[in-house]
Structure formats: structure tokens, C-alpha cells
Design an enzyme around this catalytic site. Structure first.
Site, PDB file in Angstrom:
ATOM      1  N   ASN A   8       0.870  -1.181   0.000  1.00 16.57           N
ATOM      2  CA  ASN A   8       0.000   0.000   0.000  1.00 16.57           C
ATOM      3  C   ASN A   8       0.904   1.228   0.000  1.00 16.57           C
ATOM      4  OD1 ASN A   8      -1.803   2.059   0.467  1.00 16.57           O
ATOM      5  ND2 ASN A   8      -2.788   1.112   2.225  1.00 16.57           N
ATOM      6  N   LYS A  15       3.543   0.877   2.932  1.00 16.63           N
ATOM      7  CA  LYS A  15       3.176  -0.143   3.915  1.00 16.63           C
ATOM      8  C   LYS A  15       3.201  -1.506   3.232  1.00 16.63           C
ATOM      9  CE  LYS A  15       0.058   3.028   6.356  1.00 16.63           C
ATOM     10  NZ  LYS A  15      -1.355   3.283   6.749  1.00 16.63           N
ATOM     11  N   ARG A  89      -2.382  -2.182  -3.559  1.00 12.75           N
ATOM     12  CA  ARG A  89      -3.579  -1.358  -3.430  1.00 12.75           C
ATOM     13  C   ARG A  89      -3.402  -0.134  -4.321  1.00 12.75           C
ATOM     14  NH1 ARG A  89      -4.646   3.583   0.457  1.00 12.75           N
ATOM     15  NH2 ARG A  89      -6.876   3.865   0.122  1.00 12.75           N
ATOM     16  N   HIS A 178     -12.595   2.728  -0.417  1.00  8.55           N
ATOM     17  CA  HIS A 178     -12.626   1.646   0.582  1.00  8.55           C
ATOM     18  C   HIS A 178     -13.283   0.378   0.042  1.00  8.55           C
ATOM     19  CE1 HIS A 178     -12.780   5.170   3.653  1.00  8.55           C
ATOM     20  NE2 HIS A 178     -11.518   4.780   3.506  1.00  8.55           N
ATOM     21  N   HIS A 206     -17.502   1.571   7.038  1.00 10.28           N
ATOM     22  CA  HIS A 206     -16.046   1.648   7.227  1.00 10.28           C
ATOM     23  C   HIS A 206     -15.763   3.001   7.880  1.00 10.28           C
ATOM     24  CE1 HIS A 206     -11.742   0.904   5.936  1.00 10.28           C
ATOM     25  NE2 HIS A 206     -11.732   2.208   6.190  1.00 10.28           N
ATOM     26  N   ILE A 207     -15.587   2.968   9.212  1.00  8.36           N
ATOM     27  CA  ILE A 207     -15.456   4.217   9.957  1.00  8.36           C
ATOM     28  C   ILE A 207     -14.076   4.284  10.598  1.00  8.36           C
ATOM     29  CG2 ILE A 207     -16.498   5.729  11.674  1.00  8.36           C
ATOM     30  CD1 ILE A 207     -18.446   4.975   9.487  1.00  8.36           C
ATOM     31  N   GLY A 210     -10.702   8.125   7.762  1.00 10.16           N
ATOM     32  CA  GLY A 210     -11.551   8.274   6.587  1.00 10.16           C
ATOM     33  C   GLY A 210     -12.743   7.358   6.779  1.00 10.16           C
ATOM     34  N   ARG A 239     -11.755  15.354   7.219  1.00  5.99           N
ATOM     35  CA  ARG A 239     -12.491  15.700   6.006  1.00  5.99           C
ATOM     36  C   ARG A 239     -13.906  16.141   6.343  1.00  5.99           C
ATOM     37  NH1 ARG A 239     -10.801  10.146   3.291  1.00  5.99           N
ATOM     38  NH2 ARG A 239      -8.580  10.518   3.005  1.00  5.99           N
ATOM     39  N   ASP A 281      -8.725  12.474  16.108  1.00 11.65           N
ATOM     40  CA  ASP A 281      -8.796  11.126  16.672  1.00 11.65           C
ATOM     41  C   ASP A 281     -10.047  10.999  17.534  1.00 11.65           C
ATOM     42  OD1 ASP A 281      -8.353   8.864  18.545  1.00 11.65           O
ATOM     43  OD2 ASP A 281      -6.388   8.765  17.588  1.00 11.65           O
ATOM     44  N   MET A 282     -10.891  10.034  17.200  1.00 18.43           N
ATOM     45  CA  MET A 282     -12.142   9.835  17.927  1.00 18.43           C
ATOM     46  C   MET A 282     -11.918   9.678  19.431  1.00 18.43           C
ATOM     47  SD  MET A 282     -15.453   9.409  17.998  1.00 18.43           S
ATOM     48  CE  MET A 282     -16.050   9.044  16.357  1.00 18.43           C
ATOM     49  N   GLU A 332     -14.551  -0.472  14.619  1.00 20.32           N
ATOM     50  CA  GLU A 332     -14.171  -1.681  15.360  1.00 20.32           C
ATOM     51  C   GLU A 332     -13.935  -1.424  16.838  1.00 20.32           C
ATOM     52  OE1 GLU A 332     -10.752  -3.504  13.495  1.00 20.32           O
ATOM     53  OE2 GLU A 332     -11.562  -3.124  11.489  1.00 20.32           O
ATOM     54  N   GLU A 381      -8.110  -5.802   4.382  1.00 21.50           N
ATOM     55  CA  GLU A 381      -7.911  -5.473   2.980  1.00 21.50           C
ATOM     56  C   GLU A 381      -6.689  -6.180   2.402  1.00 21.50           C
ATOM     57  OE1 GLU A 381      -9.109  -0.955   2.460  1.00 21.50           O
ATOM     58  OE2 GLU A 381      -8.293  -1.305   4.469  1.00 21.50           O
TER      59      GLU A 381
END
Length: 396
Positions: A8, A15, A89, A178, A206-207, A210, A239, A281-282, A332, A381
């Protein structure tokens, strides 16, 4: 046993994960970041140990050679002949690539031509593919495209309300992103329900930093939240998600911003970060909200409401769903986020089991009586990319 790479490449990073075939066991993984910026960090995880180094890696060609040299020096790879193939990817496949593909020179040229749709990613990804092809001549290179899963969307879902000639001339349409993640978790959800993916309707969320939501019908994407670029859709870490274009023109005049500067704001200074003023960051935003930070609370409410809005519209579009899936970093790992999204949805046949929601790593988090099943499924992925590489490269 042979080894297959999942790679990736970002604008300044590379990565990787190495899988043993046919066992699909991860042998090693890691990243080279700060490519082209000096003092590049090289991190390789192997046998429970982390090996790190710092050196100047000026481009992705050098990053590829540096990576293989490091893997040889650590005896992770003894000989290039062990490498059976590489899977890459690639962000933008446009309408040209409707599924993963073996990449030859013509395919590589097409990926480079599609760079205008993903200028920060496609050029780096093409450079890494070319570098591996030069170092591993004759070995299959497969590209898995973020957009390919969404090429099954009908025109009514992917066309914008702009003049049709813009689509004909410039490919102006919704492409989504995604896709590999949405495909993996929808297939896994079907497995967990003991059903074929072709017979179920699933909404995949997909949270992460992004974020995108996808309506999956019979194993195919029929609608998705991200648009021409990944800035559209739900609110994300940095975003903005969907914004009225007239607001952008208004702000640009007030702030004396160029279009390039405005796009930088939408991509890098908006979302959770922009609203909360705390972080993208959540975990940081949730902690600030718990401590009474009002803007952090509002940021979370806006984020949750945006996700609810898309799930609700897809429930209608699909004429009901068999399952909703949460995946990626936030999806997750944040039970609080999942609970907030699913709050007051019992009349829609969605009943969250709070105990399951707090404890499960993969599996059901709805009650046994819930008409719509809700799952947490860690995305993989890289495994999807490797499986496509093995299949298309005829690797045994």
C-alpha cells in the site's frame, strides 16, 4: 511455501505485509514513511519483534529496494525466488478497472493516466509496481482498486445532477473508495449469517479517520457515500464530508482563499478536528466530550448524525437490510460510537445488545431477536489483495 506481498503506497509512505501461501499466515509487516522528506522511518515487525531504522529514502523506487534489502538482512527473505507475486492497493481505477487485475505495461500506463483522479496516490502506487516488476521480472503483479467494488453502482447512484456532458467528457461521477474493505466485510458478514452473500442486503460502515458507508445488495455495491473524491460523504477525522458548494464560494470570498487552499481545508482541517478544535482522533474527542468540552460533544453528534443519515437512506434504498456492519478504526474499537449510531432504532428492527457491543472483537452485537443483525468485523484489505494476487497470478 511461497510468499506474496500486499503493498500500500501512499504519497510519502510504503506499507507492506508478507503472507505465506497457501496458509495465508502473515510472516512480516511494516512501513517506510517520510519518503522524500529525509530521515525516513523504516519499521519491520517479525517474530514478535520490531526492527527500526532511519535513513534518507528519496522516492518509492529507493523505498522498494531498501525494503527488500532489509528483509534479506533480517533473513525474512532468503532469496527473491521465494517471492511468488505482489499485490498492490491502487486508489483510482476509474471505469477502466471493474475488478482486480494482473498489471502489464499497458495496465501500468493506465494507472498512471488515472492519476488525475487520485494525484497523491496513483503515481506512487504505479512507481512501486514498476519497481517490483524490475526487481522481480516475470513475477505476477496484481492491482486491487479502491474503486472497483463500486463499479456495479447503477447510473442513478453514481451520476451527479450536473450536465451529462461533464460525465461524458471528464468522467465526472461518484467513484467511492474503501471498496476492498466493503467487499471483505460484506462477504464475512454473510458467512457469519450462514448465508451466501448473493442472497442478503448489507450496509457496511467503514469508519476510521476516513469513513464511508456502502449499500451492498447481492454482494454488489449499489450506492456509497464517498464521491468523485474521498472528501465527500459522512463527516470524517479531518475531512468535511458533504458540503453545499455555494458555501465554499462564500467562505473563499470571505477568507480570500484559492480553490487549492479551500480543498486543503476540506481535506485536512475539517471534520472532527475542525468542529471540535481538539483532534481528528475519535478517542481524543470522546475524552474531551466526557470532560465537558461542548464543541467536542457537538462534533460527535454531527459525526453520528451523518452516519445515521446514510444508514437510513440505504435502508430505504435496499428495501430493508439483513445486516449492518461496523469496521475500521472507529467502527471496530468504539462501542460508544456504535451505540450512539444505533440509538432509538428499535422501530426499524434494530436492537443493540449492550453487553455484546462492549466486549466483542468480531461477531454479533445485536440481540438474538433483532430483525436486522449488527456485526463488528475487523477489516482485512491486505488478505483480500493477497487472495486476488494468488487467484489472478495462478500462484500455488
Amino acid at each position: 511455501m511461497s510468499k506474496v506481498f500486499a503493498l500500500n503506497a501512499g504519497s510519502s509512505s510504503l506499507k507492506f505485509s508478507i503472507y505465506e501461501i497457501p496458509s495465508e499466515e502473515v510472516v512480516a509487516s511494516g512501513v517506510i514513511d517520510r519518503i522524500g522528506l529525509g530521515d525516513s522511518n523504516i519499521t519491520i515487525k517479525y517474530n514478535g519483534e520490531k526492527h527500526q531504522d532511519v535513513k534518507d529514502v528519496m522516492d518509492h523506487d529507493q523505498a522498494t529496494k531498501t525494503l527488500l534489502d532489509k528483509l534479506e538482512s533480517l533473513n525474512i527473505i532468503e532469496d527473491y525466488d521465494e517471492i511468488a507475486g505482489t499485490g498492490h492497493r491502487v486508489v483510482a481505477g476509474g471505469e477502466r478497472f471493474k475488478e482486480s487485475a494482473l498489471i502489464d505495461e499497458e495496465g501500468l500506463k493506465t494507472i498512471e493516466d488515472l492519476s488525475e483522479y487520485a494525484p497523491l496516490h496513483n503515481p506512487a502506487e504505479a512507481q512501486v509496481i514498476r519497481a517490483f516488476q524490475e526487481l522481480l521480472p516475470g513475477k505476477p503483479a496484481v492491482a486491487a482498486f479502491d474503486t472497483s467494488f463500486h463499479t456495479t453502482m447503477p447510473e442513478k447512484a453514481y451520476l451527479y445532477g450536473t450536465p451529462y456532458e461533464y460525465y461524458e467528457k471528464y468522467g465526472a461521477r461518484r467513484y467511492g473508495a474503501h471498496g476492498t474493505s466493503h467487499k471483505y466485510v460484506s462477504q464475512r458478514a454473510a458467512e457469519l449469517m450462514d448465508k451466501s452473500v448473493e442472497e442478503v442486503n448489507i450496509i457496511t460502515c467503514h469508519i476510521g479517520n476516513g469513513a464511508s458507508i456502502t449499500a451492498v445488495q447481492g454482494g454488489q455495491s449499489i450506492d456509497t457515500s464517498m464521491g468523485f473524491t474521498p472528501v465527500a460523504g459522512v463527516v470524517m477525522g479531518t475531512r468535511s464530508g458533504d458540503v453545499d458548494p455555494s458555501l465554499l464560494e462564500f467562505v473563499m470570498r470571505k477568507e480570500n482563499l484559492s480553490m487549492e487552499e479551500m480543498l486543503a481545508v476540506l481535506n485536512n482541517k475539517s471534520g472532527l478536528l475542525g468542529i471540535s478544535g481538539v483532534s481528528s482522533d475519535m478517542r481524543d474527542v470522546e475524552a474531551a466530550a466526557d470532560q465537558g468540552n461542548e464543541r467536542a460533544k457537538i462534533a460527535l453528534e454531527v459525526y453520528v448524525n451523518a452516519v445515521k443519515r446514510y444508514i437510513g437512506s440505504y435502508l430505504f434504498e435496499l428495501n430493508g437490510a439483513d445486516a449492518i456492519v461496523f469496521t475500521a478504526g472507529v467502527g471496530e474499537n468504539s462501542p460508544e460510537f456504535r451505540q450512539a449510531v444505533l440509538e432509538n432504532t428499535d422501530r426499524l428492527g434494530i436492537e443493540l445488545d449492550k453487553e455484546r457491543n462492549e466486549s466483542v472483537e468480531e461477531g454479533l452485537i445485536s440481540t438474538d431477536d433483532s430483525k436486522v443483525k449488527v456485526f463488528v468485523i475487523p477489516t482485512d484489505e491486505e488478505l483480500m489483495i493477497v487472495r486476488d494476487t494468488v487467484r489472478l497470478g495462478n500462484i500455488k
